[in-house]
Design a protein around this motif. Sequence first.
Motif, mmCIF file in Angstrom:
data_model
loop_
_atom_site.group_PDB
_atom_site.id
_atom_site.type_symbol
_atom_site.label_atom_id
_atom_site.label_comp_id
_atom_site.label_asym_id
_atom_site.label_seq_id
_atom_site.Cartn_x
_atom_site.Cartn_y
_atom_site.Cartn_z
ATOM 1 N N ALA A 120 -27.299 -46.512 -9.571
ATOM 2 C CA ALA A 120 -27.404 -48.066 -9.327
ATOM 3 C C ALA A 120 -28.197 -48.172 -8.071
ATOM 4 O O ALA A 120 -28.590 -49.386 -7.911
ATOM 5 C CB ALA A 120 -25.934 -48.698 -9.011
ATOM 6 N N GLY A 121 -28.625 -47.348 -7.415
ATOM 7 C CA GLY A 121 -29.671 -47.452 -6.312
ATOM 8 C C GLY A 121 -29.094 -47.969 -5.205
ATOM 9 O O GLY A 121 -29.594 -48.777 -4.308
ATOM 10 N N ALA A 122 -27.647 -47.779 -5.038
ATOM 11 C CA ALA A 122 -26.828 -48.291 -4.034
ATOM 12 C C ALA A 122 -26.393 -47.414 -2.991
ATOM 13 O O ALA A 122 -25.363 -47.305 -2.099
ATOM 14 C CB ALA A 122 -25.659 -49.085 -4.526
ATOM 15 N N ASP A 123 -27.048 -46.496 -2.854
ATOM 16 C CA ASP A 123 -26.714 -45.026 -1.955
ATOM 17 C C ASP A 123 -27.551 -45.111 -0.632
ATOM 18 O O ASP A 123 -27.796 -44.095 -0.071
ATOM 19 C CB ASP A 123 -26.940 -43.756 -2.690
ATOM 20 C CG ASP A 123 -28.589 -43.597 -3.124
ATOM 21 O OD1 ASP A 123 -29.295 -44.492 -3.284
ATOM 22 O OD2 ASP A 123 -29.188 -42.657 -3.462
ATOM 23 N N GLY A 124 -28.053 -46.449 -0.212
ATOM 24 C CA GLY A 124 -28.642 -46.549 1.018
ATOM 25 C C GLY A 124 -27.554 -46.980 2.189
ATOM 26 O O GLY A 124 -26.331 -47.325 1.829
ATOM 27 N N GLY A 125 -27.869 -47.193 3.370
ATOM 28 C CA GLY A 125 -27.112 -47.633 4.572
ATOM 29 C C GLY A 125 -25.864 -46.688 4.784
ATOM 30 O O GLY A 125 -26.257 -45.354 4.501
ATOM 31 N N LEU A 126 -24.832 -47.384 4.815
ATOM 32 C CA LEU A 126 -23.551 -46.696 5.204
ATOM 33 C C LEU A 126 -23.280 -45.829 4.123
ATOM 34 O O LEU A 126 -22.516 -44.782 4.238
ATOM 35 C CB LEU A 126 -22.428 -47.767 5.776
ATOM 36 C CG LEU A 126 -21.207 -46.868 6.301
ATOM 37 C CD1 LEU A 126 -21.391 -46.142 7.679
ATOM 38 C CD2 LEU A 126 -20.342 -48.076 6.542
#
Length: 428
Positions: A120-126
């Motif tokens: 989902a490309g949501a593996d950034g940040g925390l």
Amino acid sequence: MGISARELAAATPASRDRYIDLLRVASLAVVVLGHWLMAAVTEDGQVGNLLAVVPELQLVTWVFQVMPVFFFVGGFSHALAHRSRPAYASFLRARLQRLLRPTMVFVGVWGAAALVLQLAGADGGLAGVALRLVTQPLWFIGIYLAMVAFTPPLLRLHERWGWGAFGALAGGAVAVDVLRFAADVPFVEFLNFAFVWLAVHQLGFLRADGMIRRPALLAGAGLVGAAALVALGPYPLSMVGMPGEKVSNMAPPTLALLCHGLWLVGAVELLRGPGARFVARAGVWRAVVAANGIAMTAFLWHLTAMLGVYGAMLGLGLELPAPASGAWWAQVPLRMAAAAAVTALLVAAFRRFEAPGRVRREGGAAPFAALGVTLALFGILGLSMTGFAGLLTGHSATLIAVPVTAPVAVALTLAGWLLVDRPAARRR
């Protein structure tokens, strides 16, 4: 329906060493609380180390770096367990059942979460930080697997040589550090993952046979030795790993950490009398029994809980004060209480995988069991280094001198678990 903690506590035989159970629970609790306290999360979702922000606090690791106590307790328990179940495969299966099952569930859940986040490309940040961090405590399980695997031969050496067997392992740790720091021999330092931790484990054998008769001498020698090594040698003050440090006392372990282990083991043995009286109280013993039944599950999920609390705070737009500031310290009790509550929820969801099952006493094939525990050991250690970040990009880490990826590490762990459990799984 399982037996309750109250029923287990009431059925405890008088011969059981309850102080050992108290040490097991207390040491893991200190590790969990230490991880929660040391995490210094900033507004941009990066996770630092409080001990790096306030270097003066590194001295407290000389009391609160208690992994040596847990491994000492493991040696005591493994000695008794092997004497009651001497067949190698049966011994491994019995000791590892409550360790590998909850670990594989943890790996499966986080592996699936990592795959979803990265697709989902949501593996950034925390979230990305969490994918790297949550597996780091698995190193402890990898080392513990090695201790279980080496218990039978090392117990035989202990029964023949007593303190001499411990001395040989400690001498190996000395030789490794001399070769590492004086001769600059490459890769030799990794041998101290075995020599240092197995030496601490060997102290548990000595405790099981009543051979630690002068704990004050042990504690004093360890404390003086650690202080001298840190003051005069290349060893850092902190007894836990610090970001960016050239030499760590933990990874790989050093002679200074072994001396620290001697100091802690001597200290807890000096407290044995009052500790035994404390845990003999009915209410305290029930709490210890209950905690022992969920200890591994809580350990596996405590970082998930902590990062979840920080993630919720960031998501709600709450202020994250600068680490070690007055406001940061004021938030500590609330953050730790929230992390404890989330951990309790995760334990409620996953504790059934830690519940002991029926362990058959049949022997099985020792070579398969030995191969299985070896694969699981390297798989778990590899996963502790790679984490789940970069799962789809082939991210790797170097385990000693061999590059390993997260999928390979998971495959090794799963294959090892199945091999250890193979004889039991084939019976109807």
